[in-house]
Design a protein around this motif. Structure first.
Motif, PDB file in Angstrom:
ATOM      1  N   ASP A 215      -3.945  -1.577  10.007  1.00 53.56           N
ATOM      2  CA  ASP A 215      -5.130  -1.405   9.156  1.00 53.56           C
ATOM      3  C   ASP A 215      -4.738  -0.971   7.743  1.00 53.56           C
ATOM      4  N   VAL A 216      -3.788  -0.053   7.654  1.00 52.84           N
ATOM      5  CA  VAL A 216      -3.407   0.497   6.355  1.00 52.84           C
ATOM      6  C   VAL A 216      -2.494  -0.431   5.572  1.00 52.84           C
ATOM      7  N   MET A 217      -1.456  -0.926   6.238  1.00 50.48           N
ATOM      8  CA  MET A 217      -0.412  -1.673   5.530  1.00 50.48           C
ATOM      9  C   MET A 217      -0.682  -3.171   5.416  1.00 50.48           C
ATOM     10  N   LYS A 218      -1.636  -3.669   6.193  1.00 54.02           N
ATOM     11  CA  LYS A 218      -1.960  -5.094   6.108  1.00 54.02           C
ATOM     12  C   LYS A 218      -3.397  -5.313   5.631  1.00 54.02           C
ATOM     13  N   THR A 219      -4.369  -4.876   6.415  1.00 56.97           N
ATOM     14  CA  THR A 219      -5.763  -5.121   6.053  1.00 56.97           C
ATOM     15  C   THR A 219      -6.142  -4.422   4.754  1.00 56.97           C
ATOM     16  N   LYS A 220      -5.916  -3.103   4.679  1.00 52.47           N
ATOM     17  CA  LYS A 220      -6.270  -2.345   3.472  1.00 52.47           C
ATOM     18  C   LYS A 220      -5.467  -2.832   2.273  1.00 52.47           C
ATOM     19  N   ALA A 221      -4.189  -3.097   2.482  1.00 52.65           N
ATOM     20  CA  ALA A 221      -3.342  -3.575   1.386  1.00 52.65           C
ATOM     21  C   ALA A 221      -3.854  -4.908   0.855  1.00 52.65           C
TER      22      ALA A 221
ATOM     23  N   ASN B 233       0.852  -1.182   0.000  1.00 49.53           N
ATOM     24  CA  ASN B 233       0.000   0.000   0.000  1.00 49.53           C
ATOM     25  C   ASN B 233       0.891   1.238   0.000  1.00 49.53           C
ATOM     26  N   GLN B 234       1.059   1.838  -1.147  1.00 49.49           N
ATOM     27  CA  GLN B 234       1.979   2.964  -1.299  1.00 49.49           C
ATOM     28  C   GLN B 234       1.574   4.169  -0.441  1.00 49.49           C
ATOM     29  N   LYS B 235       0.276   4.265  -0.129  1.00 47.94           N
ATOM     30  CA  LYS B 235      -0.196   5.409   0.647  1.00 47.94           C
ATOM     31  C   LYS B 235       0.230   5.344   2.113  1.00 47.94           C
ATOM     32  N   GLY B 236       0.717   4.182   2.538  1.00 51.32           N
ATOM     33  CA  GLY B 236       1.087   4.046   3.946  1.00 51.32           C
ATOM     34  C   GLY B 236       2.573   3.918   4.194  1.00 51.32           C
ATOM     35  N   LEU B 237       3.378   4.210   3.194  1.00 57.75           N
ATOM     36  CA  LEU B 237       4.820   4.010   3.327  1.00 57.75           C
ATOM     37  C   LEU B 237       5.457   4.883   4.404  1.00 57.75           C
ATOM     38  N   LYS B 238       4.833   5.996   4.729  1.00 58.21           N
ATOM     39  CA  LYS B 238       5.393   6.888   5.744  1.00 58.21           C
ATOM     40  C   LYS B 238       4.993   6.481   7.163  1.00 58.21           C
ATOM     41  N   LEU B 239       4.094   5.517   7.279  1.00 63.52           N
ATOM     42  CA  LEU B 239       3.656   5.087   8.604  1.00 63.52           C
ATOM     43  C   LEU B 239       4.752   4.270   9.281  1.00 63.52           C
TER      44      LEU B 239
END
Length: 297
Positions: free
Chosen positions: A107-113, A91-97
């Motif tokens: 949630d962003v890098m695992k579930t959403k991805a 998930n490229q949108k979460g790379l800064k997390l």
């Protein structure tokens, strides 16, 4: 034949049958590949199921960019060795997390991805290596588990599985997650790895590693991104991992087990769940079940 080998033969035959039946009832299947021991066993079973042909579907790896470096090297080696098609999705949108401070990281890098990858490639049947003995919410899973639109899981809306008969039917918008090794235990997994000589990541074996001890757990300093607190000291300790994930969220255990026989002996006396070192399971009450309901594996 020993009773142990008889049990492993039964578990193997059941898993291979499930893999083949799911494939026959799918249009676009995929197998999740986390690079851990259960994924390695599941891949081995898939290779057996379709031998002498290659595995006829892709593998999907959700790469958060925070996995242990050894895991990624192992993935690339196995891909080449067995001529696998592995889709790596981030998930490229979460790379800064940062998993050490951002509460929405999982949630962003695992579930959403995962959900985005399944939608992008339109997979309808998804194989996974989860087992019922791992964690309470996973014990509620059917072997063939229905996911509603949006990949949501409703444990009360599942099909009965009487006499090992599995229903692969699905309505519009539904997908299936299939867990061929649901009935295996951690002990079964390790005995099967030994019997079948399955290659696994070296992180499962004890080695003197650079780490910090935090709240009684050991965290391996896999790279410079790990934030060390002011009251912590870097130490070198013999540790290994019972489960693998993102390295800042995965605690190792102090151990001297350096081979399969020693690992098998060690887990016989282990009282804690293998996932007790996974911090994402502990971040809130009923954490894993909530994540699974939202689409997490």
């Amino acid at each position: 034949m020993s009773s142990k080998n008889q049990l492993l033969d039964q578990l193997e035959a059941e898993a291979i049958s499930i893999i083949r039946d799911a494939y026959a009832n799918s249009d676009n299947p995929v197998m999740m590949y986390s690079i851990g021991k259960d994924s390695s066993v599941l891949l081995h079973l898939a290779r057996k199921a379709f031998y002498p042909s290659n595995v006829p579907f892709s593998l999907l790896h959700i790469d958060t960019k925070w996995k242990f470096k050894e895991m990624i090297s192992f993935r690339d080696k196995i891909k080449k060795k067995f001529k696998l098609k592995i889709i790596t999705y981030t998930n490229q949108k979460g790379l800064k997390l940062n998993p050490q401070k951002d509460k929405n990281y999982t949630d962003v890098m695992k579930t959403k991805a995962l959900k985005d990858a399944l939608d992008k490639y339109k997979f309808d049947v998804v194989y996974g290596g989860a087992r019922r003995d791992e964690e309470a919410s996973r014990s509620k899973e059917r072997i063939v588990s229905v996911r509603e639109y949006g990949h949501l899981w409703n444990p009360k809306n599942q099909k009965p599985e009487l006499w090992s008969l599995y229903n692969f039917g699905r309505n519009d918008g539904q997908t299936l997650r299939v867990f061929p090794i649901s009935n295996w235990t951690e002990f079964d997994i390790w005995n099967y790895i030994k019997r079948e000589n399955i290659e696994i990541v070296d992180l499962y074996f004890s080695k003197k590693r650079k780490c910090v001890k935090r709240d009684g757990a050991y965290f391996f300093l896999d790279d410079k991104r790990f934030k060390i607190k002011n009251n912590e000291k870097i130490i070198f300790e013999n540790i290994r991992f019972r489960t693998l994930g993102c390295y800042p969220l995965t605690a190792g255990i102090k151990s001297n087990t350096k081979n399969l026989n020693e690992v098998i002996k060690e887990i016989l006396y282990e009282k804690n769940s293998e996932r007790s070192g996974r911090l994402i399971d502990l971040d809130k009450p009923n954490s894993m079940e909530l994540k699974k309901r939202e689409g997490y594996f």
